[in-house]
Scaffold this active site. Structure first.
Site, PDB file in Angstrom:
ATOM      1  N   HIS A 140      50.040  60.084  35.193  1.00 57.19           N
ATOM      2  CA  HIS A 140      51.174  59.680  35.880  1.00 57.19           C
ATOM      3  C   HIS A 140      51.170  59.583  37.373  1.00 57.19           C
ATOM      4  CE1 HIS A 140      51.432  63.958  35.901  1.00 57.19           C
ATOM      5  NE2 HIS A 140      52.447  64.107  36.533  1.00 57.19           N
ATOM      6  N   HIS A 166      52.545  61.316  39.852  1.00 58.73           N
ATOM      7  CA  HIS A 166      52.917  62.306  40.682  1.00 58.73           C
ATOM      8  C   HIS A 166      51.474  62.795  41.697  1.00 58.73           C
ATOM      9  CE1 HIS A 166      56.230  64.311  38.444  1.00 58.73           C
ATOM     10  NE2 HIS A 166      56.719  63.423  39.163  1.00 58.73           N
ATOM     11  N   ASP A 226      49.852  65.245  42.602  1.00 53.61           N
ATOM     12  CA  ASP A 226      48.898  66.242  42.187  1.00 53.61           C
ATOM     13  C   ASP A 226      48.030  65.490  41.121  1.00 53.61           C
ATOM     14  OD1 ASP A 226      51.178  66.436  40.477  1.00 53.61           O
ATOM     15  OD2 ASP A 226      50.634  68.091  39.523  1.00 53.61           O
ATOM     16  N   HIS A 227      48.347  64.461  40.709  1.00 51.06           N
ATOM     17  CA  HIS A 227      47.445  63.639  39.707  1.00 51.06           C
ATOM     18  C   HIS A 227      46.905  62.203  40.373  1.00 51.06           C
ATOM     19  CE1 HIS A 227      48.643  66.131  36.311  1.00 51.06           C
ATOM     20  NE2 HIS A 227      49.654  66.337  37.128  1.00 51.06           N
ATOM     21  N   HIS A 283      58.471  63.682  31.077  1.00 55.53           N
ATOM     22  CA  HIS A 283      58.085  64.127  32.343  1.00 55.53           C
ATOM     23  C   HIS A 283      59.200  63.629  33.269  1.00 55.53           C
ATOM     24  CE1 HIS A 283      55.940  66.517  35.194  1.00 55.53           C
ATOM     25  NE2 HIS A 283      55.399  65.502  35.720  1.00 55.53           N
ATOM     26  N   ASP A 335      48.491  71.475  30.387  1.00 56.59           N
ATOM     27  CA  ASP A 335      48.937  72.203  31.419  1.00 56.59           C
ATOM     28  C   ASP A 335      49.518  73.921  31.170  1.00 56.59           C
ATOM     29  OD1 ASP A 335      50.664  72.699  33.431  1.00 56.59           O
ATOM     30  OD2 ASP A 335      52.402  71.575  32.962  1.00 56.59           O
ATOM     31  N   GLY A 343      59.830  70.112  35.389  1.00 53.30           N
ATOM     32  CA  GLY A 343      59.498  68.893  34.642  1.00 53.30           C
ATOM     33  C   GLY A 343      58.281  69.320  33.629  1.00 53.30           C
ATOM     34  N   HIS A 344      57.829  70.523  33.671  1.00 51.97           N
ATOM     35  CA  HIS A 344      56.901  71.036  32.936  1.00 51.97           C
ATOM     36  C   HIS A 344      57.322  72.227  31.533  1.00 51.97           C
ATOM     37  CE1 HIS A 344      53.788  70.074  36.075  1.00 51.97           C
ATOM     38  NE2 HIS A 344      54.879  70.297  36.682  1.00 51.97           N
ATOM     39  N   HIS A 388      45.628  73.175  34.618  1.00 57.68           N
ATOM     40  CA  HIS A 388      46.777  73.066  35.578  1.00 57.68           C
ATOM     41  C   HIS A 388      47.341  74.710  35.774  1.00 57.68           C
ATOM     42  CE1 HIS A 388      47.554  68.701  34.660  1.00 57.68           C
ATOM     43  NE2 HIS A 388      46.411  68.844  34.855  1.00 57.68           N
TER      44      HIS A 388
HETATM   45 ZN   LIG Z   1      50.885  67.691  37.755  1.00 54.90          ZN
HETATM   46 ZN   LIG Z   2      53.811  65.828  37.122  1.00 50.40          ZN
END
Ligand SMILES: [Zn+2]
Ligand SMILES: [Zn+2]
Length: 649
Positions: free
Chosen positions: A159, A161, A163-164, A228, A282, A457-458, A480
């Site tokens: 996705h 974001h 961090d990805h 998400h 995650d 979101g997690h 994660h």
């Molecule tokens: Zn993430």
């Molecule tokens: Zn994310």
């Protein structure tokens, strides 16, 4: 992101010239290059200036040159481990290497290697912290992949974001530019980010939809949709002879009272009869009890507040929470209010969202900041970046009154529609103080009696349990999260009935293998290099011990530069040396100290060059660094970085 800094450092200027690569991205050498030693010949420009080094007085005796015996971070070097000795996986073995995101939250990246094929999942980044002062951001170590470029078949991105995705452009250029696969919105965001690196080769990118199947070499890969905070998030299914490998990316459940929505049940139904070999997922919120708050509650909360408040409303949110931002625009349209977008990433993310066709606002809904005063206050909603109090973000500039276009007015209501990322507490507090001095009301996700203004979101603990039950894997690797989170996640999996020997808690660079018969999971004794690669301006490199350590030391005791002009023939000083002090002592008030420093310089230079022919300038510089750093320590009890520069005439 990039700070404006005016710096003086002969060292880095020289290094940049030396190492620049044609790509425009340069790799910083390790500290070895800065040690004294025979100087390279044949560069006429450099003949007259000896390569600069820094010195600092050490507790253990004499002034020391960096890089010899005081490792700044002895954890691991950039090219660490015994990478070259790592054999390819044996026939039938499935190898999994988390290269980032398992000793931290951020810079996620995992490699899966089967036979001749490697698939990389995500390539994230995270911003620097107090351990890496001045660094722009950090990306995962790509050494293992660089050395196996020919085997890499794809980079799959779950996705949009950072961090990805944040490491994608730089990682791609280092691993042979394999094709990138992701869903529509993510691809648009990746393209936008790639455009910031015009010197890199074009990205080969393909849009996949969640029901598609692609072949990465001999490996079959499929996808599924997950909930998400950003649309088009997807999970990844990698098929192996022993069952599927699943990486859902970031997800939460869109549940009510623990019951997932119909569309989620449909997405996850593929697992009902599936044989799942491995789940990697995650651990960010594994400490949080219960289910995560569904986003719908936040929408309702924001709608209630927006309806109730009668002045201007300023909502600070993550620019990456695209779903929520779109919802706010929809609420504004419903109530006949105008939207102003403030902050670079806010504008650019919304542009991408509109371009992706996620939502089309009415023509008159979004107005520029300049027109804000043409409307009564109760018609205005400002969507801004800066929920974390980031130094240069929209809301923080307004709090400090440093933004020319956007200012806070008495009677404004500010909604911080974000939780505080751990580590940002102080800067958020400072920003809130700045805002409340200007007579505004602030609503945060913690304000008692208020409606919900933020949800994570997690997935929380119960979301995570739901996922484990739904996917029912044989093996499990928590990813994660910091090590502690991963351990908690392991406990959770065991509570759900998984035997301990089927779980591996990895570190960055752990080489995990599933045996050819699919019955055992284990960790090899070798490790793939995993120390973070730091991106600093246009430079990218490993743990640049010297650079980072210098910054830490500069922050502690400042620096002291000596510029000595030495006569090549006589070995004597041509004139009184120039001295520069920054953050160490105020020169004007330390004339006596400087007088003594000059005497020591003169003596050191002349002692060093006595009977020397030809004159070895590195030797002089070395002696100067050692004697001056020692002297300054004796006189001031401080250990500034000493930079001797010896020029010859
Ligand atoms: Zn993430
Ligand atoms: Zn994310």
């Amino acid at each position: 992101m990039k700070k404006n800094r005016l710096s003086f450092s002969a060292l880095s200027i020289e290094d940049k010239k030396q190492n620049s690569k044609d790509m425009g991205v340069e790799i910083r050498e390790s500290n070895k290059s800065e040690r004294a030693g025979p100087r390279p010949q044949g560069n006429p420009e450099r003949k007259k200036l000896t390569k600069s080094s820094t010195y600092q007085y050490s507790k253990f005796g004499k002034g020391q040159q960096h890089g010899r015996s005081r490792p700044f971070n002895n954890k691991n070097e950039y090219r660490n481990g015994n990478n070259s000795k790592i054999p390819p996986p044996e026939a039938g073995v499935i190898r999994i290497i988390p290269l980032g995101g398992v000793e931290e939250i951020g810079k996620n990246m995992t490699a899966i290697e089967i036979g001749d094929d490697i698939i990389v999942v995500d390539a994230g980044m995270h911003f620097s912290n107090e351990e890496t002062p001045g660094i722009d951001y950090v990306i995962p170590n790509t050494t293992y992949l660089e050395e196996r470029k020919d085997k890499i078949r794809a980079l799959l991105v779950t996705h949009g974001h950072l961090d990805h995705t944040g490491g994608v452009p730089l990682v791609l250029s280092r691993i042979g530019n394999p094709p990138v696969y992701s869903r529509n919105l993510t691809v648009l965001m990746l393209k936008k980010r790639q455009a910031e690196f015009p010197h890199l080769p074009a990205m080969k990118v393909e849009i996949v939809e969640k029901d598609e199947t692609i072949m990465c070499g001999k490996i079959k890969v499929r996808f599924f949709g997950v909930t998400h905070t950003i649309p088009d998030s997807m999970g990844i299914i990698i098929e192996t002879p022993h069952g599927w490998i699943i990486n859902p990316g970031d997800y939460k459940l869109d549940q009510v009272d623990g019951i997932a929505t119909e569309s989620e049940e449909k997405e996850y139904a593929i697992f009902d009869k599936a044989k799942v070999l491995l789940l990697m997922t995650d651990s960010t919120n594994v400490e949080n009890e219960g289910f995560s708050l569904p986003e719908i509650k936040v929408y309702q909360g924001l709608e209630n507040i927006i309806k109730r408040i009668n002045g201007r409303i300023i909502i600070a949110a993550f620019a990456s929470h695209i779903n929520r931002l779109i919802k706010v625009i929809q609420i504004a349209e419903m109530l006949g209010k105008k939207i102003v977008l403030n902050g670079r990433s806010m504008k650019s993310n919304m542009e991408v969202a509109f371009e992706a066709g996620l939502f089309t606002p009415k023509k008159e809904t979004i107005i520029p900041m300049e027109e804000i005063d043409n409307y009564p206050p109760n018609k205005i909603i400002i969507l801004t970046t800066g929920g974390q109090g980031e130094e240069f973000s929209g809301l923080n500039r307004a709090a400090n009154k440093t933004d020319k276009k956007f200012s806070i007015k008495q009677g404004d209501t500010i909604i911080l529609s974000a939780s505080i990322v751990p580590g940002n507490e102080r800067q958020v507090q400072k920003m809130k103080d700045g805002l409340s001095r200007q007579g505004v009301k602030i609503i945060t996700y913690r304000t008692p009696g208020e409606d919900f203004v933020h949800a994570t979101g997690h997935g929380n603990k119960e979301d995570i349990k739901w996922l484990h039950r739904k996917i029912h894997p044989k093996f499990f690797i928590p990813i994660h999260g910091h090590h502690y989170h991963l351990e908690l996640h392991k406990e959770l999996a065991m509570e759900l009935g998984m035997p301990e020997e089927n779980i591996v808690v990895p570190d960055n660079g752990s080489i995990i293998e599933i045996s050819p018969d699919g019955k055992k999971i284990s960790v090899r004794k070798e490790k793939a290099p995993a120390s973070p690669m730091m991106v600093d301006g246009f430079a990218i490199g490993g743990v640049q011990d010297v650079v980072i350590r210098d910054r830490v030391m500069l922050a502690q005791d400042g620096m002291f530069v000596i510029i000595a002009l030495v006569d090549q023939k006589t070995g004597k000083l041509k004139k009184s040396p120039d001295l520069i002090s920054r953050g160490f002592v105020y020169l004007k008030e330390n004339q006596e100290l400087l007088r003594q420093v000059r005497i020591i310089i003169k003596k050191t230079v002349e002692d060093s060059t006595a009977k020397m022919n030809p004159i070895d300038f590195d030797y002089i510089k070395n002696n100067l660094g050692e004697s001056i750093s020692k002297f300054l320590y004796q006189k001031t009890a401080k250990r500034p970085l000493v930079i001797p520069v010896v020029l010859s005439v």
